[in-house]
Design a protein around this motif. Structure first.
Motif, mmCIF file in Angstrom:
data_model
loop_
_atom_site.group_PDB
_atom_site.id
_atom_site.type_symbol
_atom_site.label_atom_id
_atom_site.label_comp_id
_atom_site.label_asym_id
_atom_site.label_seq_id
_atom_site.Cartn_x
_atom_site.Cartn_y
_atom_site.Cartn_z
ATOM 1 N N VAL A 106 -22.532 -32.630 46.986
ATOM 2 C CA VAL A 106 -22.926 -32.782 45.577
ATOM 3 C C VAL A 106 -21.717 -32.474 44.696
ATOM 4 O O VAL A 106 -20.822 -31.727 45.097
ATOM 5 C CB VAL A 106 -24.107 -31.846 45.198
ATOM 6 C CG1 VAL A 106 -25.371 -32.235 45.928
ATOM 7 C CG2 VAL A 106 -23.760 -30.385 45.449
ATOM 8 N N LYS A 107 -21.729 -33.055 43.476
ATOM 9 C CA LYS A 107 -20.532 -32.979 42.634
ATOM 10 C C LYS A 107 -20.114 -31.537 42.338
ATOM 11 O O LYS A 107 -18.926 -31.230 42.264
ATOM 12 C CB LYS A 107 -20.760 -33.762 41.336
ATOM 13 C CG LYS A 107 -20.826 -35.265 41.605
ATOM 14 C CD LYS A 107 -20.949 -36.106 40.354
ATOM 15 C CE LYS A 107 -20.993 -37.582 40.764
ATOM 16 N NZ LYS A 107 -21.127 -38.513 39.636
ATOM 17 N N SER A 108 -21.097 -30.650 42.183
ATOM 18 C CA SER A 108 -20.737 -29.257 41.852
ATOM 19 C C SER A 108 -19.969 -28.586 42.992
ATOM 20 O O SER A 108 -19.291 -27.581 42.781
ATOM 21 C CB SER A 108 -21.997 -28.451 41.527
ATOM 22 O OG SER A 108 -22.872 -28.468 42.635
ATOM 23 N N LEU A 109 -20.066 -29.150 44.206
ATOM 24 C CA LEU A 109 -19.297 -28.594 45.326
ATOM 25 C C LEU A 109 -18.031 -29.404 45.612
ATOM 26 O O LEU A 109 -17.222 -29.017 46.455
ATOM 27 C CB LEU A 109 -20.163 -28.516 46.596
ATOM 28 C CG LEU A 109 -21.326 -27.527 46.540
ATOM 29 C CD1 LEU A 109 -22.179 -27.623 47.807
ATOM 30 C CD2 LEU A 109 -20.859 -26.089 46.329
ATOM 31 N N CYS A 110 -17.856 -30.556 44.916
ATOM 32 C CA CYS A 110 -16.603 -31.325 45.053
ATOM 33 C C CYS A 110 -15.512 -30.700 44.193
ATOM 34 O O CYS A 110 -14.379 -30.533 44.633
ATOM 35 C CB CYS A 110 -16.797 -32.773 44.580
ATOM 36 S SG CYS A 110 -17.665 -33.816 45.725
ATOM 37 N N ILE A 111 -15.867 -30.390 42.939
ATOM 38 C CA ILE A 111 -14.877 -29.765 42.055
ATOM 39 C C ILE A 111 -14.617 -28.339 42.549
ATOM 40 O O ILE A 111 -15.372 -27.814 43.365
ATOM 41 C CB ILE A 111 -15.357 -29.744 40.581
ATOM 42 C CG1 ILE A 111 -16.705 -29.026 40.470
ATOM 43 C CG2 ILE A 111 -15.450 -31.144 40.029
ATOM 44 C CD1 ILE A 111 -17.126 -28.730 39.045
ATOM 45 N N ASP A 112 -13.554 -27.725 42.050
ATOM 46 C CA ASP A 112 -13.265 -26.345 42.462
ATOM 47 C C ASP A 112 -14.434 -25.448 42.054
ATOM 48 O O ASP A 112 -14.909 -25.531 40.916
ATOM 49 C CB ASP A 112 -11.973 -25.861 41.782
ATOM 50 C CG ASP A 112 -10.750 -26.552 42.357
ATOM 51 O OD1 ASP A 112 -10.888 -27.216 43.403
ATOM 52 O OD2 ASP A 112 -9.674 -26.416 41.757
ATOM 53 N N ASN A 113 -14.876 -24.601 42.966
ATOM 54 C CA ASN A 113 -16.031 -23.734 42.685
ATOM 55 C C ASN A 113 -16.006 -22.517 43.594
ATOM 56 O O ASN A 113 -15.432 -22.563 44.687
ATOM 57 C CB ASN A 113 -17.326 -24.535 42.882
ATOM 58 C CG ASN A 113 -17.532 -24.924 44.330
ATOM 59 O OD1 ASN A 113 -18.167 -24.192 45.079
ATOM 60 N ND2 ASN A 113 -16.971 -26.046 44.774
ATOM 61 N N GLY A 114 -16.640 -21.450 43.136
ATOM 62 C CA GLY A 114 -16.629 -20.199 43.900
ATOM 63 C C GLY A 114 -17.442 -20.273 45.181
ATOM 64 O O GLY A 114 -17.122 -19.603 46.171
ATOM 65 N N SER A 115 -18.488 -21.094 45.188
ATOM 66 C CA SER A 115 -19.372 -21.126 46.368
ATOM 67 C C SER A 115 -18.657 -21.659 47.606
ATOM 68 O O SER A 115 -18.952 -21.246 48.729
ATOM 69 C CB SER A 115 -20.613 -21.973 46.077
ATOM 70 O OG SER A 115 -21.339 -21.375 45.034
ATOM 71 N N MET A 116 -17.701 -22.588 47.399
ATOM 72 C CA MET A 116 -16.986 -23.094 48.589
ATOM 73 C C MET A 116 -16.064 -22.010 49.149
ATOM 74 O O MET A 116 -15.848 -21.938 50.366
ATOM 75 C CB MET A 116 -16.205 -24.371 48.267
ATOM 76 C CG MET A 116 -14.960 -24.183 47.439
ATOM 77 S SD MET A 116 -14.134 -25.770 47.146
ATOM 78 C CE MET A 116 -12.548 -25.166 46.537
ATOM 79 N N ILE A 117 -15.558 -21.158 48.273
ATOM 80 C CA ILE A 117 -14.704 -20.051 48.734
ATOM 81 C C ILE A 117 -15.571 -19.059 49.527
ATOM 82 O O ILE A 117 -15.165 -18.543 50.578
ATOM 83 C CB ILE A 117 -14.018 -19.365 47.526
ATOM 84 C CG1 ILE A 117 -13.223 -20.390 46.702
ATOM 85 C CG2 ILE A 117 -13.145 -18.195 47.966
ATOM 86 C CD1 ILE A 117 -12.180 -21.172 47.469
#
Ligand code: AMP
Ligand code: MG
Length: 352
Positions: free
Chosen positions: A306-317
């Motif tokens: 989903v787009k919110s996980l494509c852009i830089d985000n804390g959850s992927m870290i």
């Protein structure tokens, strides 16, 4: 050297519980974000603030000041709405690559929290985090990643225990190229979404649009890419009076075709059947569509979170922090210095 190309499965990662929340702090460039995953790796919503330069590019010091100013409020929001301090089992942060002053803000927040809560600190590789969040969320095991973001453009595959960069930009990232092109037309940062909108409008008005007269240099250089020639040529077309929307369309067609060509050759070379998209430019519908067409023709599959996980985000870290915690060891305070130039293939992959 014989490379180990066995396909791992990320299924095993999803069934192991770390027994609480892992917080993830992202601050590599224009985004300051804190996100989290639960014990089984399911991401919550990240809280983020973005630097949006009015003119010019991102100034590292100014971006760092922005991050320092926003950090407290973002953390407070997260603690008020989603996360209970007592549930936090570890603090992950982007250790690199990125802009030094920006990275240092995220690392300082992470160290203070880890010390205050007396929980492990986990430094993670930002590029690898894009891969792992995609693998886990899209259920693809052993993809070639086309990582297309503001500052980075890389084609990456897991070979012999590391994510290897099989091709990358030799000059600017594809997102920066789109942003710079847009900025010259008076379009504020981030320019990529507006370029996409104008390209879509051009196609809607010209269903049989042709690249005749809109040719731009091809950005492929062996297995690598280069976008500055494309950028200059596109700017020249606008100066010559070609409609902006037409140039946006041509720019996307040329830049994305180049990325997809390198990704396809990487899939063939590494013997992989899955393509995973990541980075902010992966929000682009035309790029997604081109990847879909390419993988279908190879009887492979194309995946995008989903787009919110494509852009830089804390959850992927947090996603990658959890994996490192499960399969490896936390980061000692003494080893937690940021690494501006951290390479994708420097990080050993300990997890499935
Ligand atoms: P990231 O560096 O991964 O956070 O992504 C930011 C970059 O993604 C910026 O360069 C944006 O212009 C670009 N971007 C975001 N959305 C789109 C889109 N729909 N099409 C093209 N580029 C985009
Ligand atoms: Mg990124």
């Amino acid at each position: 050297m014989v490379l180990d190309v066995r396909a791992p499965s990320c299924e095993a990662n999803r069934s192991r519980d770390v027994g609480g929340i892992v917080l993830g702090i992202e601050s590599t460039a224009h985004t300051f974000s804190i996100g989290w995953v639960d014990g089984l790796g399911v991401p919550g919503q990240s809280k983020s603030a973005f630097v949006r330069p009015v003119e010019g590019g991102i100034h590292p010091r100014e971006a760092a000041d922005h991050h320092a100013e926003k950090a407290g409020g973002i953390l407070a929001d997260l603690l008020n709405e989603d996360v209970d301090l007592k549930d936090i089992k570890a603090i992950a942060f982007s250790q690199g690559p990125g802009l030094g002053p920006c990275l240092r803000i995220g690392a300082s927040v992470a160290r203070s929290l880890a010390i205050q809560l007396d929980v492990p600190l986990v430094g993670v590789n930002h590029c690898v985090a894009h891969i792992e969040v995609g693998r886990e969320r899209c259920g693809c095991d052993d993809p070639v990643l086309l990582y297309a973001s503001g500052g980075n453009t890389q084609v990456i595959a897991r070979l012999d225990g590391r994510y290897r960069v099989l091709g990358e930009t030799l000059d600017i990232g594809i997102g920066n190229m789109l942003d710079k092109f847009a900025r010259e037309q008076g379009i504020p940062f981030p320019g990529g979404p507006k370029v996409e909108q104008l390209a879509q409008e051009w196609l809607a008005e010209n269903p049989n649009a042709s690249l005749n007269g809109l040719e731009l240099p091809y950005a492929v250089q062996g297995m690598d890419l280069a976008f500055s020639g494309l950028l200059n040529a596109a700017l020249n077309l606008v100066k010559k009076g070609v409609p902006l929307a037409a140039v946006c369309w041509s720019l996307q067609e040329h830049a994305f075709a180049a990325c997809v060509e390198v990704a396809e050759r990487a899939m063939a070379h590494a013997g992989k059947q899955e393509l995973l998209l990541g980075g902010g430019v992966a929000c682009n519908e035309r790029l997604r569509n081109m990847c879909h067409i390419m993988t279908e023709s190879r009887e492979g599959t194309s995946h995008v979170p989903v787009k919110s996980l494509c852009i830089d985000n804390g959850s992927m870290i947090a996603t990658l922090g959890r994996l490192q915690l499960l399969w490896g060891a936390p980061t000692n305070l003494n080893d937690s210095a940021v690494r501006q130039d951290l390479r994708t293939d420097e990080t050993p992959i300990l997890w499935n």
